[in-house]
Design a protein around this motif. Sequence first.
Motif, short mmCIF file in Angstrom:
data_model
loop_
_atom_site.label_atom_id
_atom_site.label_comp_id
_atom_site.label_asym_id
_atom_site.label_seq_id
_atom_site.Cartn_x
_atom_site.Cartn_y
_atom_site.Cartn_z
N GLY A 5 -44.86 8.19 -4.77
CA GLY A 5 -43.56 7.50 -5.11
C GLY A 5 -42.72 8.31 -5.97
N HIS A 6 -43.33 9.33 -6.87
CA HIS A 6 -42.42 10.13 -7.75
C HIS A 6 -41.61 10.98 -7.20
CE1 HIS A 6 -42.34 8.89 -11.63
NE2 HIS A 6 -42.22 10.35 -12.42
N TYR A 7 -42.23 11.55 -5.80
CA TYR A 7 -41.17 12.76 -5.23
C TYR A 7 -40.71 12.43 -4.36
CZ TYR A 7 -43.47 15.90 -8.72
OH TYR A 7 -43.61 16.15 -9.92
N ASN A 8 -41.32 11.33 -3.42
CA ASN A 8 -40.56 11.00 -2.07
C ASN A 8 -40.51 9.24 -2.32
OD1 ASN A 8 -40.54 13.56 -0.59
ND2 ASN A 8 -42.81 13.63 -0.95
#
Lengths: 763, 137, 117
Positions: free
Chosen positions: B28-31
């Motif tokens: 979640g933090h990147y995509n």
Amino acid sequence: MLIAVLLGFVFAPLWNLLGRWIKGSFSWLPALLPAGLFLYFASLYPVTQNGPLLTSTPWIPSMGVNLDFRLDGLSLLFALLITGIGTGVFIYASYYLKGHRHLDRFFAYISFFMASMLGVVLADNLLLLIIFWELTSISSYFLIGFDHEAAKSRRNALQALVITGLGGFLLLAGFVLIGTVAESFSIAQLLGTAGSLQNHPLYGWMLALVCAGAFTKSAQFPFHFWLPGAMAAPTPVSAYLHSATMVKAGVYLLARFTPMLGGTDYWQYTLISFGGITMLYSAFHAMHRKDLKEILAYSTVAALGMLVFLLGIGTQQALLAAGVFILTHALYKATLFLVAGMLDHETGTRHIEKLRGLRKVMWPVAIAGGIAALSSAGVPLTYGFIGKDLIYDATLKAINWPWVLTAVALVTNILVLYAGFQAGIRPFTGPLPDHHRTLHLPNARLWLPACVLALLCLAFGILPALTNGLAGAVASAIANTPVDAHLAIWHGFNTVLALSGLTLLAGFLLYGWFAPPEGKLQQRWEHLSPESLYRKAGQGFTWFAGKYTRLLHNGNLRSYVFSIITFIILLLGTKILTGVHLYFDRRAVVGGLRLYDVVIFVVTLAAIWKSISTNSRITAVASLGVVGYCICLLFVIYSAPDLAMTQFTIDTLTVVLFVLVLFRLPRFLRINDKLWQDGILAALFGGLISLIALGALNEPTTKETSEFYAENAYLLAKGKNIVNVMLVDFRGFDTMIEITVLSIAALGVYSLMKLRISSDNKE
Amino acid sequence: MKSIILKTASTYLLPLLLLFAVFILLRGHYNPGGGFVGGLIASIAFVLHAFAHGLVETKKMLRFVPSACIPVGLAISLISGFVPMAIGRPFMSGEWLSVQVPIIGSIGTPLFFDIGVFLVVIGITLTILFTISDGIL
Amino acid sequence: MELLLLILIGVFYATGIFMMLRRSMVKLLIGIILLGNGANLLIFLLGGITRGKPPIIPEAEKALTGAYADPVPQALILTAIVISFGLQSFAIVLLKRVHVLIQSDDLNDLNTPDTSI
């Protein structure tokens, strides 16, 4: 000084904690508090002779509100009265209310009240003053309504609270106005720049608001009626609140503001006319009352009127007279109240016709009452005589119409004399009725305070020079310039002396020959008195509230929604039609249309239509699902992958949820009334929202927040999905609250379902 | 609805979906993804299982009451907010370890916060759905 | 495209309010859902809509550059979607409970005792 003021607040709960001892044999204990404070303030007397004593403790410095206190002549007089008479009343009450099951509570209230009152007269900051001012209103509410089991007591306490609370509210507005105009809330600074406010364009408002606060508190006509009503309180409360403290707060306020607001024609006419009407009206009323406490209440109102009147005249003599009269009145009126309380306590009645000849059974009380009555009459060798002399001196030297003012004062004084005699002398003269022969002298704790006060009346009357310093300091503080006081019994043969003599003569004649019929006056004019008007206003308010509630708050959800939406449409519609320039930028709004946009649009519209028009529940739910998935597609197309995923899963779960409960849900009701009415309203609302959205779309928006997040998401929060970074990092606290709310919703669902089962069991 | 195909399929789908949910949560933090979506997908996995096997079976398989996830998740989120305070930073400021892990990236307090959200969402959704469908499936 | 979204939002609001004004409780629920969707779209539209540029920083870069979709309304809507799920489930259960208690789906039967003031 801060400690001295706050001590009462500290001790108030303490009395409650010590309730058992106070109700037992230590009931004298609370009296040490006012006694100690009295000694403290008395010891400060020499200091104040050299100018005001100022102390300051930071409280809310950022708003300019500090715990500033000032002690000058005026404050000192009031502080001494509050604590001195307070001591007497505390001692008195410890016996008067002996065995009362809420004696501890009484002392708590009255200590609280005393502390607030000290705060009012000592505060050097307008905002601080208003806080204490309201505290006196609140604590007096509890004191007046002390016999909370009696309906009359509760009603009168509420009446007093409503009137003084209203005044306090207006006063707050006035203070804010003054503070804003003068750019300071400090009384010391305001006194320093005294004279500048009078020429300000808003002076009229300041005067009106401050006067409204003072007049309601000091029971000036037409707000006077709460004071006689407040006689429902136990007598010690009446003696305390109405002789020296609460009602004098308004007078104090006017005296304090004399340098800042006084000296103008408006000030003079307002105060003289209100004071004059009040003193005549209530002195006249006092004559027609037969209940001891009512007589005293009305004569108190008359005295307050006199004080306002004197402040209105505003000459140095008048201010000196006011200062002396405050002390005079406090001394004799407190004595009379205490005497009335003793009579009530011992005989069980306050009706003056039934009280005769009591000197034979309680001579110290008779002496106290007699001296107080003579002082209120202004007989030579009592302090009242000095006060009366000064009043005539002031009216005769008034700037405008001295003779009219003197006549008003004369009539009032005659009537007050009559009332004083009725209360202080009549019950002790004449033959003693047989059923009162068994009475005996009450406990010394009852009569001693009254006697001490009466002795003071006498002592100051014989040696008025004793009070020279204090009276001078008071007058100087009111006038804001040094005033010398030379009080003396003998000024030689002059008009003032003649007027005093005339007052006494007329008063004695009136007392000897005239006995007004009871109750006649009240009955005839009852429906026009301010009190009944106030009651009618109260009833009207209740009636209006009832009608209003029945009309709008009728329990029907549909009509709530209907009226709310109608209101919003009217409000926003007016604004949109009159104030907002709507335009239609064709390129920005229509540009870039693709085929799949149109397809999604049409499908969504069809699904919405199906969901509202169908009569089958399963079709409606399925259509809602389609609507949700279409929105999901929109999110995908317009670069919101996170939203699309969430919408997709939530939509699925919602459909599942509906399907699960669908067959337990009621069928659609087949009643479809008000179709056109609701349809038009809904269409209007939808159109309005579209227009607002169009208007908002045309406005240029700033993207600073978004840019900040876009630039710093990786640098500060080490994340590349900005939406997620915002949720868990930048705005993490919001998310925290959100999951808490969701948990509460889940608990609500759980408990509602379990509740159903348990109630089923009951059935 | 208890068809044999669905039953068999859901038996295999459940671990796959759960794995997918955790994957969505961690990336979640990147995509696109994160605690909310991950939690919702995990709940859908369980709901699917309940549809196929019946609520009783699902509850038996879970071995714990779903509502227990709520306080656990809330506590994890809250603690992850308090951890920075232990080293003198304000409440909820992000702190990271210097280690880099594939998919997840760097491990830090926001990740644990997200895991808390994930658990709370599972707990809430399952509590609501299981309570409402009590006695139907 | 903004035009179509504007119309769509209006329709969502209008139908939502219309359904809330029906006498049936289930329709009230549908109205609330429609209204919620309309509100989400409204926020989404007002944040400005962009095609094909999600607010995700590309692999090789450290900050978003150029045109990108506004992340703020997206975060708001994400919260709103999840909250409205909680609201809907609570409303459904409440509705069921009321239905069990008063054995009616008619909102006109739901008058509280306020009228008896």
